[in-house]
Motif scaffolding. Structure first.
Motif, short mmCIF file in Angstrom:
data_model
loop_
_atom_site.label_atom_id
_atom_site.label_comp_id
_atom_site.label_asym_id
_atom_site.label_seq_id
_atom_site.Cartn_x
_atom_site.Cartn_y
_atom_site.Cartn_z
N PHE A 118 -37.97 27.52 21.89
CA PHE A 118 -36.72 26.79 21.68
C PHE A 118 -36.54 25.69 22.72
CE2 PHE A 118 -34.61 30.71 19.56
CZ PHE A 118 -35.02 30.27 18.32
N VAL A 119 -36.84 26.02 23.98
CA VAL A 119 -36.67 25.05 25.06
C VAL A 119 -37.62 23.88 24.88
CG1 VAL A 119 -36.98 24.66 27.54
CG2 VAL A 119 -35.79 26.72 26.75
N LEU A 120 -38.90 24.15 24.62
CA LEU A 120 -39.89 23.09 24.51
C LEU A 120 -39.69 22.24 23.26
CD1 LEU A 120 -43.12 24.98 25.69
CD2 LEU A 120 -41.64 23.46 27.01
N ARG A 121 -39.07 22.81 22.22
CA ARG A 121 -38.79 22.06 21.00
C ARG A 121 -37.39 21.45 21.01
NH1 ARG A 121 -38.61 25.85 16.80
NH2 ARG A 121 -38.83 24.18 15.25
N LYS A 122 -36.67 21.65 22.14
CA LYS A 122 -35.31 21.13 22.32
C LYS A 122 -34.35 21.64 21.25
CE LYS A 122 -34.77 17.05 24.16
NZ LYS A 122 -34.80 15.60 24.49
N LYS A 123 -34.52 22.90 20.87
CA LYS A 123 -33.60 23.56 19.94
C LYS A 123 -32.53 24.30 20.75
CE LYS A 123 -35.90 22.46 16.17
NZ LYS A 123 -35.33 21.63 15.09
N ASN A 124 -31.80 23.54 21.57
CA ASN A 124 -30.86 24.15 22.50
C ASN A 124 -29.71 24.86 21.79
OD1 ASN A 124 -32.49 23.10 24.47
ND2 ASN A 124 -31.13 21.42 25.02
N ASN A 125 -29.40 24.45 20.56
CA ASN A 125 -28.34 25.11 19.81
C ASN A 125 -28.69 26.56 19.48
OD1 ASN A 125 -30.36 23.91 18.04
ND2 ASN A 125 -29.11 24.63 16.35
N GLN A 126 -29.98 26.88 19.54
CA GLN A 126 -30.43 28.25 19.27
C GLN A 126 -30.33 29.15 20.51
OE1 GLN A 126 -31.27 29.27 16.31
NE2 GLN A 126 -31.71 27.41 15.15
N ILE A 127 -30.18 28.51 21.67
CA ILE A 127 -30.19 29.28 22.93
C ILE A 127 -28.75 29.66 23.28
CG2 ILE A 127 -31.03 29.33 25.31
CD1 ILE A 127 -32.87 27.00 24.60
N SER A 128 -28.20 30.58 22.53
CA SER A 128 -26.82 31.03 22.73
C SER A 128 -26.78 32.12 23.80
CB SER A 128 -26.27 31.58 21.41
OG SER A 128 -27.03 32.70 21.00
#
Length: 292
Positions: A132-142
């Protein structure tokens, strides 16, 4: 100083006298510090990694994700199978009230080994957040995501260290089955947009997870009520941990599905109302014109 001496004494007593001697020499099991270090590094990466990626281009990582999710499907399927054989299909194993069996052979040892694999799988699954971090899917990192991933390795290190069997089988076996479904979903999703038509069941994944937590809550309460001669402290810890997941997953379900569905319905009703009003206005205008 007395407090710290007592703390050290209790720690040494617990890890040398109360632990399961079968698991002491297994990988990462001699002390909790390696697991604590891994979780600490994970939390640092979650915070620092997002800042580091802020002004960088997101990585694709499609091939790595396909491989990772496929391996997690296989690993969780293996774990579920081992729990199935050593507990659910074992006629001598009580499904409602099972005491710890520290036998160093047969199905009890097999159960202890698969419990270690379940613990180790929780360390591997920290890679979910790395992707998630490397793909910049920060909305998934709740908060729910980080809380769940960072606490499971610690909880299950304790479980494998002291009680890799008995009543602890229930939550691990159900969770491994749920994760077979979950990583299958992630695998299909990683294949690309053409697979979206096969991913209609995302909502039901959250429903399955909630059912899992309520089931574990009920089972643990029953086991404590009938007194299964299983360490009651672990029962209370599991109840508290399980209830926290019920609250967090219920909140996630409400915000993701119920709240959005209501907002969508309200928007649809509003559009229908506006459309009807405009139609009536148009019809009234036409009537006025004809009368003139």
């Amino acid at each position: 100083m007395t407090f710290f001496k007592n703390l050290v004494h209790n720690y040494e007593y617990a890890t040398t006298k109360l632990n399961d001697p079968r698991t002491t020499d297994w990988f990462l099991m001699s002390t909790p510090w390696p697991t604590i270090a891994i979780v600490t590094a994970y939390l640092i990466f979650v915070y620092g990694g997002q800042k580091w990626m802020k002004n960088r281009t997101a990585y694709s990582l499609k091939d790595a994700m396909l491989c990772y999710n496929f391996c997690l499907v296989i690993l969780n399927a293996y774990i579920f199978y081992e729990y199935l054989v050593s507990t659910w299909l074992n006629p001598k194993f009580s499904k409602s009230c099972q005491v710890m069996d520290y036998s160093n052979e047969g199905l009890p040892l097999r159960l202890a080994k698969v419990s270690w694999w379940f613990y180790f799988s929780k360390i591997i699954e920290l890679m979910d957040t790395v992707f998630f971090v490397l793909r910049k899917k920060n909305n998934q990192i709740s908060f729910l995501h980080v809380y769940h991933h960072s606490t499971m390795p610690l909880l299950w290190w304790t479980g494998v260290k002291f009680v890799p069997g008995g009543e602890s089988y229930q939550c691990a076996s159900i969770n491994s089955f749920i994760h077979v479904l979950m990583y299958t979903y992630y695998l299909l999703s990683a294949m690309g947009p053409q697979m979206q038509k096969f991913l209609w069941w995302k909502r039901y994944m959250t429903t399955f997870q909630l059912i899992q937590f309520w089931w574990i809550l009920g089972h643990t309460l029953h086991a404590m009520y009938v007194n299964c001669d299983f360490p009651i402290g672990f029962g209370f810890a599991l109840l508290a941990y399980d209830f926290s997941h019920i609250v967090l997953f219920s909140h996630f379900y409400y915000n993701t599905y119920t709240k959005k569905a209501r907002a969508k319905k309200a928007e649809t009703d509003k559009n229908l109302t506006n459309g009807t009003t405009e139609k009536h206005s148009s019809e009234n205008g036409s009537t006025t014109t004809r009368r003139k």
